[in-house]
Each structure stands twice: as C-alpha cells, then as structure tokens.
Design a protein around this motif. Structure first.
Motif, PDB file in Angstrom:
ATOM      1  N   VAL A 215       0.841  -1.307   0.126  1.00 15.97           N
ATOM      2  CA  VAL A 215      -0.027  -0.159  -0.103  1.00 15.97           C
ATOM      3  C   VAL A 215       0.979   1.180  -0.056  1.00 15.97           C
ATOM      4  N   ASN A 216       2.185   1.201   0.282  1.00 17.38           N
ATOM      5  CA  ASN A 216       3.020   2.385   0.163  1.00 17.38           C
ATOM      6  C   ASN A 216       4.326   1.894  -0.055  1.00 17.38           C
ATOM      7  N   TYR A 217       4.865   3.115  -1.027  1.00 21.08           N
ATOM      8  CA  TYR A 217       6.458   3.026  -1.558  1.00 21.08           C
ATOM      9  C   TYR A 217       7.012   4.357  -0.910  1.00 21.08           C
ATOM     10  N   THR A 218       8.291   4.074  -0.433  1.00 23.63           N
ATOM     11  CA  THR A 218       8.864   5.274  -0.164  1.00 23.63           C
ATOM     12  C   THR A 218      10.708   4.949  -0.408  1.00 23.63           C
ATOM     13  N   ASP A 223      20.655  11.165  -2.430  1.00 20.96           N
ATOM     14  CA  ASP A 223      21.199  12.569  -2.643  1.00 20.96           C
ATOM     15  C   ASP A 223      20.286  13.584  -1.887  1.00 20.96           C
ATOM     16  N   GLY A 224      19.543  13.015  -0.771  1.00 21.29           N
ATOM     17  CA  GLY A 224      18.392  13.875   0.277  1.00 21.29           C
ATOM     18  C   GLY A 224      17.152  13.828  -0.312  1.00 21.29           C
ATOM     19  N   THR A 225      16.872  13.333  -1.598  1.00 17.48           N
ATOM     20  CA  THR A 225      15.327  13.506  -2.052  1.00 17.48           C
ATOM     21  C   THR A 225      14.729  12.145  -1.871  1.00 17.48           C
ATOM     22  N   VAL A 226      13.293  12.455  -1.854  1.00 18.00           N
ATOM     23  CA  VAL A 226      12.535  11.270  -1.480  1.00 18.00           C
ATOM     24  C   VAL A 226      11.316  11.325  -2.490  1.00 18.00           C
ATOM     25  N   SER A 227      10.714   9.855  -2.850  1.00 24.33           N
ATOM     26  CA  SER A 227       9.678   9.998  -3.500  1.00 24.33           C
ATOM     27  C   SER A 227       8.792   8.614  -3.133  1.00 24.33           C
ATOM     28  N   TYR A 228       7.398   8.778  -3.463  1.00 18.24           N
ATOM     29  CA  TYR A 228       6.582   8.134  -2.646  1.00 18.24           C
ATOM     30  C   TYR A 228       5.760   7.419  -3.925  1.00 18.24           C
ATOM     31  N   GLU A 229       6.036   7.447  -4.927  1.00 16.92           N
ATOM     32  CA  GLU A 229       5.491   7.003  -6.355  1.00 16.92           C
ATOM     33  C   GLU A 229       6.112   5.446  -6.308  1.00 16.92           C
ATOM     34  N   ARG A 230       5.110   4.801  -6.997  1.00 18.43           N
ATOM     35  CA  ARG A 230       5.540   3.196  -7.227  1.00 18.43           C
ATOM     36  C   ARG A 230       6.740   3.002  -8.139  1.00 18.43           C
ATOM     37  N   ASN A 231       6.925   3.516  -9.210  1.00 13.39           N
ATOM     38  CA  ASN A 231       7.758   3.558 -10.338  1.00 13.39           C
ATOM     39  C   ASN A 231       8.198   5.004 -10.414  1.00 13.39           C
ATOM     40  N   PRO A 232       9.137   5.655  -9.587  1.00  7.90           N
ATOM     41  CA  PRO A 232       9.675   7.141  -9.903  1.00  7.90           C
ATOM     42  C   PRO A 232      10.742   7.084 -11.017  1.00  7.90           C
ATOM     43  N   VAL A 248       8.860  -0.508   1.746  1.00  3.90           N
ATOM     44  CA  VAL A 248       7.424  -0.783   1.359  1.00  3.90           C
ATOM     45  C   VAL A 248       6.386  -1.158   2.586  1.00  3.90           C
ATOM     46  N   ARG A 249       5.448  -0.898   2.448  1.00  4.16           N
ATOM     47  CA  ARG A 249       4.594  -1.089   3.592  1.00  4.16           C
ATOM     48  C   ARG A 249       3.277  -1.980   3.031  1.00  4.16           C
ATOM     49  N   ASP A 250       2.818  -3.242   3.615  1.00  4.89           N
ATOM     50  CA  ASP A 250       1.738  -3.958   3.208  1.00  4.89           C
ATOM     51  C   ASP A 250       0.388  -3.536   3.665  1.00  4.89           C
ATOM     52  N   ASP A 251      -0.608  -4.264   3.441  1.00  2.00           N
ATOM     53  CA  ASP A 251      -2.031  -3.823   3.722  1.00  2.00           C
ATOM     54  C   ASP A 251      -2.092  -4.267   5.346  1.00  2.00           C
ATOM     55  N   ASP A 252      -1.298  -5.078   6.049  1.00  5.89           N
ATOM     56  CA  ASP A 252      -1.369  -5.422   7.209  1.00  5.89           C
ATOM     57  C   ASP A 252      -0.478  -4.571   8.054  1.00  5.89           C
ATOM     58  N   GLY A 253       0.240  -3.801   7.636  1.00  2.00           N
ATOM     59  CA  GLY A 253       1.347  -2.871   8.354  1.00  2.00           C
ATOM     60  C   GLY A 253       2.786  -3.344   8.360  1.00  2.00           C
ATOM     61  N   GLY A 254       2.989  -4.563   7.577  1.00  2.16           N
ATOM     62  CA  GLY A 254       4.301  -5.169   7.775  1.00  2.16           C
ATOM     63  C   GLY A 254       5.200  -4.305   6.686  1.00  2.16           C
ATOM     64  N   VAL A 255       6.324  -4.087   7.152  1.00  2.00           N
ATOM     65  CA  VAL A 255       7.549  -3.406   6.546  1.00  2.00           C
ATOM     66  C   VAL A 255       8.798  -4.291   5.763  1.00  2.00           C
ATOM     67  N   GLY A 256       8.919  -3.801   4.745  1.00  4.94           N
ATOM     68  CA  GLY A 256       9.886  -4.480   4.126  1.00  4.94           C
ATOM     69  C   GLY A 256      11.018  -3.409   3.431  1.00  4.94           C
ATOM     70  N   GLU A 257      12.161  -3.603   3.075  1.00  2.00           N
ATOM     71  CA  GLU A 257      13.138  -2.553   2.646  1.00  2.00           C
ATOM     72  C   GLU A 257      14.373  -3.282   2.011  1.00  2.00           C
ATOM     73  N   VAL A 258      14.989  -2.611   1.007  1.00  2.00           N
ATOM     74  CA  VAL A 258      16.073  -3.048   0.253  1.00  2.00           C
ATOM     75  C   VAL A 258      16.952  -1.891  -0.014  1.00  2.00           C
ATOM     76  N   THR A 259      18.190  -2.157   0.162  1.00  2.00           N
ATOM     77  CA  THR A 259      19.051  -0.989  -0.275  1.00  2.00           C
ATOM     78  C   THR A 259      20.266  -1.619  -1.153  1.00  2.00           C
ATOM     79  N   LYS A 260      20.562  -0.662  -2.172  1.00  2.00           N
ATOM     80  CA  LYS A 260      21.418  -1.093  -3.304  1.00  2.00           C
ATOM     81  C   LYS A 260      22.375   0.295  -3.534  1.00  2.00           C
TER      82      LYS A 260
END
Length: 472
Positions: A215-218, A223-232, A248-260
């Motif tokens: 339900v949510n993408y961050t 470089d200090g900028t942020v986007s909340y679009e799915r495909n920015p 990313v956050r799912d419909d049950d409030g669970g959070v997952g993340e990845v860094t590259k």
C-alpha cells in the motif's frame, strides 16, 4: 533453526501417526446433537433444509432447526425428519439417555504463532468419562470448517481467529471449546531495478507481498530526495555513487526494505540474442542463446518472455510453442548494479502441414460397383484435420473422411486426396488405381469379386469388350 524445524516436523508426523493408529473409533455422520442446559436440553440439527420435525421420544414433538426440550430421567428414542422443499433428506433416530455425562472438549495446535500460508495442525484432546466421542467438527474462524480428530488448516490473512471444536459422544451429547489463534503477517519483500533514458534514471518496483498487497512505497535516492511513487524517475545533479533505499508497507502494516548502491553513470547492459532453427515449427524445440554483454560490469540476470505467457530465467533456454503464429520474444537483462535493458524480436513459428494418405476397398475394383475410399491414415502432428476432399479422376469429386464411388467403365484413374488442417494448411496424395472388369491372381480365387486364379476362368466369364487384368 533448520534442526529445530526438522524436529518440529518429526514431532508433528509422530503425533499424527499416534492419533491415527490409536483412533479405533470410527467417525460417524451426525445429523443432530444435544446440549445439556440448566433447565432443558437443546437439540441442534446440523443439516440444512426447509422443514425440521422432532419426535422427542416421550410423546411430544417440536419444529425448527434448533429446539429446547425438558426430559425426565430416562432413555428416549429421539427422531429428526428434515425436508428440503418437500423432499425428505434426513430421517434419523438415535437413543438418548439423560444419565449420560457430556464429553469435555479440548484441543491444541502447532505452531503456536503461525504465519499466513503456513499449515497449522490441530489435534483433538477431548475426553468422555462414560463413553466415547464419535464426531469432531472444527470451525477455523475464517469461514472454513474441518472434520476429524486430526485436521490442518492454512490461513490466508493475518489476524486473530477464534477456533471452535464441537465434539459429539456416543449418546449424541455435545460440548465445545473455543481458543484464539494469532496468525502473523508475512512481511513484504522489497525489490527494484532501474534503467536510464538520457540523463534520467527510472526506477521500477518489483516488490511483492505473499499474503496481501503493498500500500505504500518510499524511495530514498541517496542525495537527500525522496519519492512516494511506485515507479519514480530521478535526475541526479552530478554523476556519482549513490545508495538507493526502497521501503514498502503492506496492507497489514508489515514493512520490508532493500538497499542498493549504484553509480549514476553506470552503462546499461546491451541485450541481444539469436535462436535456432531459423524457421521453427510448432513441433521444434527452439534454442535461444543470449549474446548480451555489459561494458562496465557483468550480467547477473536473464529474463525471457516468449510471447505466449511462458517465462524463463535461464541464460540460454529452449522453448516449444504450442501453436504456430507470430510471437514477440523479449529478453531483459540486469547487470551487477541492478540496471536493466531489454530487446525484442518477432519470431514466426510455422505450422506443420497435415499428411494425406488413404486406402480403398475392394483392392481390385470393377466398374459399376462401389469403391470405398478411407482417409483414416491421414494425420496432422500439430493439430487436427478438418476437411477431406477427393478427386476420383473421372470428373467426379467427393468430400468426407470415408466416401464411396462407382466407376462407369474400366481404365486407369488418378485418385487425389487433399486434406486440410485446423490452421488452413493442406497436402495431397495421388494414387493410380486400375478399374478392370476381371482380375487374374494366382493366389486368389474370388469369383464374387471378379477375381480368378486362372486366365482361362477369367476368359470364360468375360463378356465382349471386357478388360482382364493379369496380376504379376
């Protein structure tokens, strides 16, 4: 952790074996059960119908799916008749004793805190002091039910569920127990890849949630900028190395993340491929070979979309198409900085034409008699034959898999069969057959079909102008 899970699985299997081997009581179908109350007994039908009639065994009756009745101490033949739109579907009589002690319902389950999509095992732990239990009904709290002493269930969504077990003893008295089970949410999996158009980097989300949806993408671009679009998309002020983080956050409030970590001036990989054979049919296994490369790194992933709904992740896959047609094959490659690029090629898969073949009977036909032509030996390897056309060589034609035809006079005729498959392809076969008035065959004596084993016999039976064919 692996040893612990193996131990748990072995324990579950052992308990399953113990319960099944030790369960000498056969489970019975129960159409109703009885629950003892403070002042009366509650009789509950468990089947669905439009009309319920109860005979309580003491001369009185009742109506309805659930009824209450007061008994004096004793034993009674209780009867239930259920009708559905006038048709009798249940007529059940059981012996009920008011002296019976109801069973005590209990159960346990494993694992204690299961995840969604994980199998939960439930074991009955009920007892009956003066008899035995004959039926187990489970309500898993999510609209699903189960039956038996040992059951399992998989929950699709996280949450708290009230699981109820109803047990019925051999006196048809019942009791129940309810326990709450907490099913944990599976966290979403964050994934992405990116590509470039000129100076703009475009990021594509590939995240997924096994038991729900995101339900949510961050996006943090480093470089200090942020986007909340799915495909920015993003443009950096200067080239450099940046750490990209997707949460990313799912419909049950669970959070997952990845860094590259990526270089904004990373060169995209160059995708390309070849395939053999060059003109494949829908019977060929086509070999696709990637000749892709990456100038400043290496390719770590190949994804092939064959255009018919099938996908492969091999570097050099083989694929066979179910039907002929024109397909767009897409090869997408990803390099070691998760930048991707793709290429597409159209491939024409050819139809394999049908094969025409036929027989005829009698083998030595004569004028004025039907000859049966049969195309059953024809076939189509990649489909089916839909039409059979015949040219009998005497100006007449026919249609059908099996046809009959009479020749007016003797002679040599070219018989042509043309077959058409379900893709419109066709093929033909032509056979010369001889129509003679009489035949001579040393090995056959069959006057009924104008065939003799001696030339003189054929001559003796010939009429003026008859054509006699002598077999070699």
């Amino acid at each position: 952790m692996l040893d612990k899970r193996i131990g748990m699985l072995v324990t579950i299997l052992l308990l399953f074996a113990i319960f099944n081997n030790g369960n000498a009581v056969e489970e019975k179908n129960v159409y109703f059960y009885i629950v003892e109350g403070e002042n009366a007994f509650e009789l509950i039908a468990v089947c669905n119908g439009t009309n319920y009639t109860w005979y309580f065994g003491d001369g009185s009756m009742g109506y309805g799916k659930t009824v209450n009745h007061s008994y004096s101490d004793g034993e009674y033949n209780v009867r239930l008749i259920v009708k559905d739109n006038g048709k009798e579907i249940v007529n059940e009589t059981v012996m009920f004793s008011t002296y019976n002690t109801p069973p005590s319902a209990d159960f346990y389950y494993s694992p204690e805190y299961p995840y969604t999509l994980e199998t939960v095992y439930f074991w009955d732990n009920s007892t009956d002091p003066d008899g035995y239990i004959i039926n187990w009904t489970w309500d898993f709290g999510d609209g699903s039910t189960g039956y038996g002493k040992f059951v399992s269930h998989v929950y699709a969504k996280a949450g708290k569920y009230n699981v109820t077990l109803i047990v019925v003893d051999n006196n048809y008295e019942a009791s129940h127990v309810t326990k709450q089970i907490i099913v944990r949410n599976r966290l979403p999996i964050a994934k992405f890849r990116w590509t470039r158009e000129n100076e703009t980097l475009m990021f594509y989300d590939m995240s997924y949630d096994e038991d729900g949806y995101i339900v949510n993408y961050t996006w943090y671009f480093g470089d200090g900028t942020v986007s909340y679009e799915r495909n920015p998309s993003h443009q950096y002020a200067k080239d450099g190395t940046y750490t990209i983080k997707l949460v990313v956050r799912d419909d049950d409030g669970g959070v997952g993340e990845v860094t590259k970590t990526i270089r904004s001036d990373n060169k995209l990989p160059t995708p390309d491929f070849v395939y053999t054979p060059a003109q494949p049919t829908d019977l060929d296994n086509i070999t696709f070979t990637s000749i892709s490369y990456d100038e400043d790194g290496e390719i770590i992933n190949h994804t092939w979309y064959f255009g018919d709904g099938n996908i492969s992740y091999e570097e050099n896959p083989t694929h066979r198409y179910a039907d002929n047609g024109v397909y767009t094959v897409t090869l997408l490659v990803v390099d070691d900085e998760w930048a991707f690029n793709y290429t597409q090629k159209r491939i024409t898969v050819l139809n394999v034409p049908p094969v025409a073949n036929f027989t005829w009977e009698p083998l030595h036909p004569v004028p004025g008699r039907n000859v049966t032509f049969n195309a059953s030996l024809s076939y189509d390897l990649d489909g089916n034959i839909v039409q059979w056309k015949w040219d009998f060589g005497d100006g007449f034609v026919g249609v059908g898999k099996v046809v009959k035809h009479k020749y007016a006079s003797h002679g040599l005729y070219n018989i042509t069969l043309t077959v058409y498959d379900n893709d419109g392809a066709n093929s033909s076969k032509t056979v010369k057959i001889l129509i003679a008035n009489l035949y001579v065959d040393d090995d056959v004596y069959d006057p009924a079909n104008n065939t003799w084993n001696k030339i003189q016999d054929a001559i003796d039976n010939a009429t003026d102008g008859a054509f006699i064919y002598v077999m070699e």
